[in-house]
Design a protein around this motif. Sequence first.
Motif, PDB file in Angstrom:
ATOM      1  N   VAL A  71      -3.286   9.086   1.052  1.00 14.52           N
ATOM      2  CA  VAL A  71      -2.685   8.009   1.830  1.00 14.52           C
ATOM      3  C   VAL A  71      -1.169   8.232   1.835  1.00 14.52           C
ATOM      4  O   VAL A  71      -0.559   8.360   0.779  1.00 14.52           O
ATOM      5  CB  VAL A  71      -3.017   6.619   1.244  1.00 14.52           C
ATOM      6  N   ALA A  72      -0.605   8.288   3.042  1.00 20.54           N
ATOM      7  CA  ALA A  72       0.842   8.436   3.215  1.00 20.54           C
ATOM      8  C   ALA A  72       1.379   7.166   3.864  1.00 20.54           C
ATOM      9  O   ALA A  72       0.861   6.723   4.886  1.00 20.54           O
ATOM     10  CB  ALA A  72       1.154   9.649   4.088  1.00 20.54           C
ATOM     11  N   VAL A  73       2.416   6.592   3.259  1.00 21.66           N
ATOM     12  CA  VAL A  73       2.981   5.327   3.734  1.00 21.66           C
ATOM     13  C   VAL A  73       4.414   5.571   4.223  1.00 21.66           C
ATOM     14  O   VAL A  73       5.216   6.205   3.536  1.00 21.66           O
ATOM     15  CB  VAL A  73       2.998   4.268   2.609  1.00 21.66           C
ATOM     16  N   PHE A  74       4.699   5.031   5.404  1.00 22.27           N
ATOM     17  CA  PHE A  74       6.027   5.114   5.989  1.00 22.27           C
ATOM     18  C   PHE A  74       6.521   3.692   6.252  1.00 22.27           C
ATOM     19  O   PHE A  74       5.809   2.898   6.866  1.00 22.27           O
ATOM     20  CB  PHE A  74       5.994   5.885   7.314  1.00 22.27           C
ATOM     21  N   ILE A  75       7.722   3.387   5.781  1.00 25.91           N
ATOM     22  CA  ILE A  75       8.364   2.109   6.062  1.00 25.91           C
ATOM     23  C   ILE A  75       9.481   2.445   7.051  1.00 25.91           C
ATOM     24  O   ILE A  75      10.533   2.953   6.671  1.00 25.91           O
ATOM     25  CB  ILE A  75       8.955   1.446   4.796  1.00 25.91           C
ATOM     26  N   ASP A  76       9.222   2.203   8.320  1.00 20.98           N
ATOM     27  CA  ASP A  76      10.140   2.621   9.372  1.00 20.98           C
ATOM     28  C   ASP A  76      11.215   1.583   9.645  1.00 20.98           C
ATOM     29  O   ASP A  76      10.928   0.389   9.776  1.00 20.98           O
ATOM     30  CB  ASP A  76       9.371   2.892  10.669  1.00 20.98           C
ATOM     31  N   GLY A  77      12.450   2.059   9.756  1.00 22.78           N
ATOM     32  CA  GLY A  77      13.567   1.198  10.115  1.00 22.78           C
ATOM     33  C   GLY A  77      13.479   0.835  11.594  1.00 22.78           C
ATOM     34  O   GLY A  77      13.153   1.679  12.436  1.00 22.78           O
ATOM     35  N   CYS A  78      13.766  -0.400  11.903  1.00 26.85           N
ATOM     36  CA  CYS A  78      13.632  -0.893  13.281  1.00 26.85           C
ATOM     37  C   CYS A  78      14.507  -0.109  14.261  1.00 26.85           C
ATOM     38  O   CYS A  78      14.071   0.225  15.354  1.00 26.85           O
ATOM     39  CB  CYS A  78      13.955  -2.382  13.352  1.00 26.85           C
ATOM     40  N   ARG A 124       1.812   2.982   8.655  1.00 31.10           N
ATOM     41  CA  ARG A 124       3.199   2.773   9.087  1.00 31.10           C
ATOM     42  C   ARG A 124       3.477   1.286   9.189  1.00 31.10           C
ATOM     43  O   ARG A 124       2.679   0.544   9.745  1.00 31.10           O
ATOM     44  CB  ARG A 124       3.463   3.423  10.438  1.00 31.10           C
ATOM     45  N   PHE A 125       4.610   0.900   8.644  1.00 30.72           N
ATOM     46  CA  PHE A 125       5.029  -0.489   8.682  1.00 30.72           C
ATOM     47  C   PHE A 125       6.483  -0.547   9.113  1.00 30.72           C
ATOM     48  O   PHE A 125       7.249   0.386   8.862  1.00 30.72           O
ATOM     49  CB  PHE A 125       4.880  -1.134   7.294  1.00 30.72           C
TER      50      PHE A 125
END
Length: 155
Positions: A71-78, A124-125
């Motif tokens: 599981v790869a999680v990305f917290i993307d900047g707006c 992705r969040f």
Amino acid sequence: MPDAEWVRPLGSWASSAARRRNMQAIRSRDTKPEQLIRRLLHAQGLRYRVAARPLPDLRRTADVVFRPAKVAVFIDGCYWHGCPEHYVPPKTNAGYWSDKVARNMARDRDTDQRLAEAGWTVLRFWEHEPSEEVATQIAAEVEKRRALAQRKGTA
């Protein structure tokens, strides 16, 4: 060097000394949303890698990586990833920055595809999403993937 004396270096993307300082201060990892989500995951007993490459031959890092569960999680900047809710096109040097965000978005889609092809789940969040909800979704997916792996191992 005071702002009045600052001269933009040849080929520099910065339109002013103030803009240059601002852009250099932006973090690529360990942002406040990332740190809060990681704390919440850790409190749930989950262990993970931070700013790691899910695939060794892919020159891209995920914010949080659960290797055994894939599981790869990305917290993307707006701003940097073109959030449909919060992205505001730049007023200065618009061509450069709009193209940069478009390239980031294309790279994100390519990363998602490559990881999926390698059997990874990509989550992705956006940075503005509630951290508690994000952490709950991540934990649920990791547990689901772990359970699936255990069933396959015992079958």
